[in-house]
Design a protein around this motif. Structure first.
Motif, PDB file in Angstrom:
ATOM      1  N   GLU A  47       0.831  -1.201   0.000  1.00 43.26           N
ATOM      2  CA  GLU A  47       0.000   0.000   0.000  1.00 43.26           C
ATOM      3  C   GLU A  47       0.869   1.257   0.000  1.00 43.26           C
ATOM      4  O   GLU A  47       1.964   1.270   0.570  1.00 43.26           O
ATOM      5  CB  GLU A  47      -0.885   0.030   1.252  1.00 43.26           C
ATOM      6  N   ARG A  48       0.350   2.312  -0.578  1.00 40.91           N
ATOM      7  CA  ARG A  48       1.035   3.604  -0.551  1.00 40.91           C
ATOM      8  C   ARG A  48       1.322   3.972   0.903  1.00 40.91           C
ATOM      9  O   ARG A  48       0.485   3.764   1.763  1.00 40.91           O
ATOM     10  CB  ARG A  48       0.155   4.665  -1.213  1.00 40.91           C
ATOM     11  N   TRP A  49       2.459   4.502   1.184  1.00 41.44           N
ATOM     12  CA  TRP A  49       2.941   4.949   2.485  1.00 41.44           C
ATOM     13  C   TRP A  49       3.584   3.847   3.319  1.00 41.44           C
ATOM     14  O   TRP A  49       4.380   4.139   4.205  1.00 41.44           O
ATOM     15  CB  TRP A  49       1.848   5.638   3.335  1.00 41.44           C
ATOM     16  N   THR A  50       3.258   2.591   3.083  1.00 41.44           N
ATOM     17  CA  THR A  50       3.722   1.532   3.978  1.00 41.44           C
ATOM     18  C   THR A  50       5.235   1.411   3.994  1.00 41.44           C
ATOM     19  O   THR A  50       5.844   1.327   5.068  1.00 41.44           O
ATOM     20  CB  THR A  50       3.053   0.189   3.612  1.00 41.44           C
ATOM     21  N   MET A  51       5.873   1.415   2.847  1.00 38.92           N
ATOM     22  CA  MET A  51       7.335   1.287   2.825  1.00 38.92           C
ATOM     23  C   MET A  51       7.996   2.524   3.434  1.00 38.92           C
ATOM     24  O   MET A  51       9.063   2.418   4.043  1.00 38.92           O
ATOM     25  CB  MET A  51       7.851   1.029   1.408  1.00 38.92           C
ATOM     26  N   LEU A  52       7.379   3.682   3.313  1.00 36.63           N
ATOM     27  CA  LEU A  52       7.930   4.884   3.943  1.00 36.63           C
ATOM     28  C   LEU A  52       7.802   4.805   5.462  1.00 36.63           C
ATOM     29  O   LEU A  52       8.706   5.236   6.185  1.00 36.63           O
ATOM     30  CB  LEU A  52       7.238   6.136   3.406  1.00 36.63           C
ATOM     31  N   ILE A  53       6.713   4.257   5.943  1.00 39.44           N
ATOM     32  CA  ILE A  53       6.560   4.029   7.378  1.00 39.44           C
ATOM     33  C   ILE A  53       7.646   3.066   7.855  1.00 39.44           C
ATOM     34  O   ILE A  53       8.295   3.300   8.885  1.00 39.44           O
ATOM     35  CB  ILE A  53       5.156   3.479   7.709  1.00 39.44           C
ATOM     36  N   LEU A  54       7.887   2.010   7.099  1.00 39.67           N
ATOM     37  CA  LEU A  54       8.938   1.057   7.472  1.00 39.67           C
ATOM     38  C   LEU A  54      10.311   1.712   7.440  1.00 39.67           C
ATOM     39  O   LEU A  54      11.131   1.487   8.334  1.00 39.67           O
ATOM     40  CB  LEU A  54       8.884  -0.172   6.564  1.00 39.67           C
ATOM     41  N   ARG A  55      10.575   2.534   6.437  1.00 38.98           N
ATOM     42  CA  ARG A  55      11.852   3.258   6.394  1.00 38.98           C
ATOM     43  C   ARG A  55      12.041   4.059   7.675  1.00 38.98           C
ATOM     44  O   ARG A  55      13.108   4.026   8.290  1.00 38.98           O
ATOM     45  CB  ARG A  55      11.885   4.194   5.182  1.00 38.98           C
ATOM     46  N   GLU A  56      10.988   4.758   8.073  1.00 41.71           N
ATOM     47  CA  GLU A  56      11.081   5.572   9.281  1.00 41.71           C
ATOM     48  C   GLU A  56      11.337   4.717  10.523  1.00 41.71           C
ATOM     49  O   GLU A  56      12.082   5.128  11.406  1.00 41.71           O
ATOM     50  CB  GLU A  56       9.817   6.415   9.459  1.00 41.71           C
ATOM     51  N   THR A  57      10.744   3.526  10.590  1.00 45.63           N
ATOM     52  CA  THR A  57      10.998   2.667  11.761  1.00 45.63           C
ATOM     53  C   THR A  57      12.451   2.229  11.790  1.00 45.63           C
ATOM     54  O   THR A  57      13.051   2.150  12.863  1.00 45.63           O
ATOM     55  CB  THR A  57      10.068   1.439  11.806  1.00 45.63           C
ATOM     56  N   PHE A  58      13.037   1.948  10.637  1.00 40.73           N
ATOM     57  CA  PHE A  58      14.458   1.588  10.611  1.00 40.73           C
ATOM     58  C   PHE A  58      15.324   2.776  11.013  1.00 40.73           C
ATOM     59  O   PHE A  58      16.362   2.615  11.641  1.00 40.73           O
ATOM     60  CB  PHE A  58      14.877   1.046   9.242  1.00 40.73           C
ATOM     61  N   PHE A  59      14.889   3.994  10.683  1.00 42.55           N
ATOM     62  CA  PHE A  59      15.628   5.193  11.085  1.00 42.55           C
ATOM     63  C   PHE A  59      15.457   5.505  12.567  1.00 42.55           C
ATOM     64  O   PHE A  59      16.169   6.330  13.107  1.00 42.55           O
ATOM     65  CB  PHE A  59      15.206   6.393  10.244  1.00 42.55           C
ATOM     66  N   GLY A  60      14.485   4.859  13.228  1.00 46.05           N
ATOM     67  CA  GLY A  60      14.309   5.028  14.667  1.00 46.05           C
ATOM     68  C   GLY A  60      13.013   5.684  15.098  1.00 46.05           C
ATOM     69  O   GLY A  60      12.787   5.891  16.285  1.00 46.05           O
ATOM     70  N   VAL A  61      12.146   6.031  14.150  1.00 46.30           N
ATOM     71  CA  VAL A  61      10.859   6.626  14.492  1.00 46.30           C
ATOM     72  C   VAL A  61       9.974   5.538  15.092  1.00 46.30           C
ATOM     73  O   VAL A  61       9.908   4.423  14.569  1.00 46.30           O
ATOM     74  CB  VAL A  61      10.189   7.260  13.257  1.00 46.30           C
ATOM     75  N   ARG A  62       9.310   5.866  16.190  1.00 46.26           N
ATOM     76  CA  ARG A  62       8.462   4.894  16.878  1.00 46.26           C
ATOM     77  C   ARG A  62       7.079   5.424  17.229  1.00 46.26           C
ATOM     78  O   ARG A  62       6.168   4.651  17.443  1.00 46.26           O
ATOM     79  CB  ARG A  62       9.128   4.430  18.173  1.00 46.26           C
ATOM     80  N   ARG A  63       6.916   6.710  17.325  1.00 50.14           N
ATOM     81  CA  ARG A  63       5.658   7.290  17.808  1.00 50.14           C
ATOM     82  C   ARG A  63       4.794   7.795  16.664  1.00 50.14           C
ATOM     83  O   ARG A  63       5.290   8.334  15.675  1.00 50.14           O
ATOM     84  CB  ARG A  63       5.939   8.427  18.781  1.00 50.14           C
ATOM     85  N   PHE A  64       3.487   7.637  16.860  1.00 52.22           N
ATOM     86  CA  PHE A  64       2.505   8.030  15.855  1.00 52.22           C
ATOM     87  C   PHE A  64       2.719   9.468  15.399  1.00 52.22           C
ATOM     88  O   PHE A  64       2.770   9.740  14.192  1.00 52.22           O
ATOM     89  CB  PHE A  64       1.089   7.866  16.441  1.00 52.22           C
ATOM     90  N   THR A  65       2.864  10.388  16.347  1.00 52.13           N
ATOM     91  CA  THR A  65       3.003  11.800  15.972  1.00 52.13           C
ATOM     92  C   THR A  65       4.282  12.060  15.189  1.00 52.13           C
ATOM     93  O   THR A  65       4.305  12.914  14.308  1.00 52.13           O
ATOM     94  CB  THR A  65       2.963  12.712  17.218  1.00 52.13           C
ATOM     95  N   ASP A  66       5.341  11.308  15.487  1.00 50.02           N
ATOM     96  CA  ASP A  66       6.588  11.466  14.734  1.00 50.02           C
ATOM     97  C   ASP A  66       6.442  10.944  13.310  1.00 50.02           C
ATOM     98  O   ASP A  66       6.945  11.552  12.366  1.00 50.02           O
ATOM     99  CB  ASP A  66       7.740  10.769  15.447  1.00 50.02           C
ATOM    100  N   PHE A  67       5.754   9.801  13.141  1.00 49.51           N
ATOM    101  CA  PHE A  67       5.484   9.308  11.782  1.00 49.51           C
ATOM    102  C   PHE A  67       4.696  10.354  11.009  1.00 49.51           C
ATOM    103  O   PHE A  67       5.025  10.675   9.865  1.00 49.51           O
ATOM    104  CB  PHE A  67       4.657   8.007  11.805  1.00 49.51           C
TER     105      PHE A  67
END
Length: 169
Positions: free
Chosen positions: A23-43
């Protein structure tokens, strides 16, 4: 005949994977988790994504076992599971493909093996020691293709320096 909106009728492993990460956005969300983003507001801040879409994508990833919710200080963190960590080689390959594969001048982010300090190649291998480091053994830093950063949120500022993947903000 109308184009379908899912891959449920496909008898294919790739189609099953795309049901979760396609789905659109999903891989970008995963990229952010690898970069260390964990919180909804940060995503939401990093991706400029609507709350509704982010909620749906995070729920899909949690339901699929790619992320797990962890309560922390009255908030919820989204943390990669083993299944999520296993997506690193695919994500890295897509990042490098987006950079123009082997053109070092176009790389927006440089990934290096923390064990020996050598930049990993487009296949995720460390040329110095021959290993294929996992995300827990990788450092990320800005590359020459990043240009002048325009974002000034705290996470974007932190990503201007070298840091270990998966280090939470």
């Amino acid at each position: 005949m109308a184009l379908g909106t899912d891959y449920e009728t496909q008898d294919c492993s790739l189609a099953r994977a795309l049901e979760i990460v396609g789905e659109r956005w999903t891989m970008l969300i995963l990229r952010e988790t690898f970069f260390g983003v964990r919180r909804f507001t940060d995503f939401q801040q990093r991706l400029d994504i609507s709350k509704a879409v982010l909620t749906q994508r995070l729920s899909t990833l949690v339901d699929a076992g790619v992320l797990e919710r962890q309560p922390r200080g009255g908030r919820t963190d989204y943390v990669l599971t083993e299944a999520g960590l296993a997506l690193w080689p695919s994500l890295h390959a897509l990042i490098r493909w987006g950079d123009g594969r082997s053109d070092p001048v176009r790389r927006r982010r440089i990934f290096s093996h923390s064990g020996c300090g050598t930049d990993i190649d487009e296949f995720g291998r460390c040329p110095a020691c021959g290993s294929v480091p996992g995300p827990t053994d990788i450092l990320v830093r800005p590359g020459p293709g990043l240009g002048t950063p325009t974002r000034t949120d705290p996470i974007s500022l932190a990503l201007r320096d070298e840091r270990a993947l998966l280090t939470p903000f």
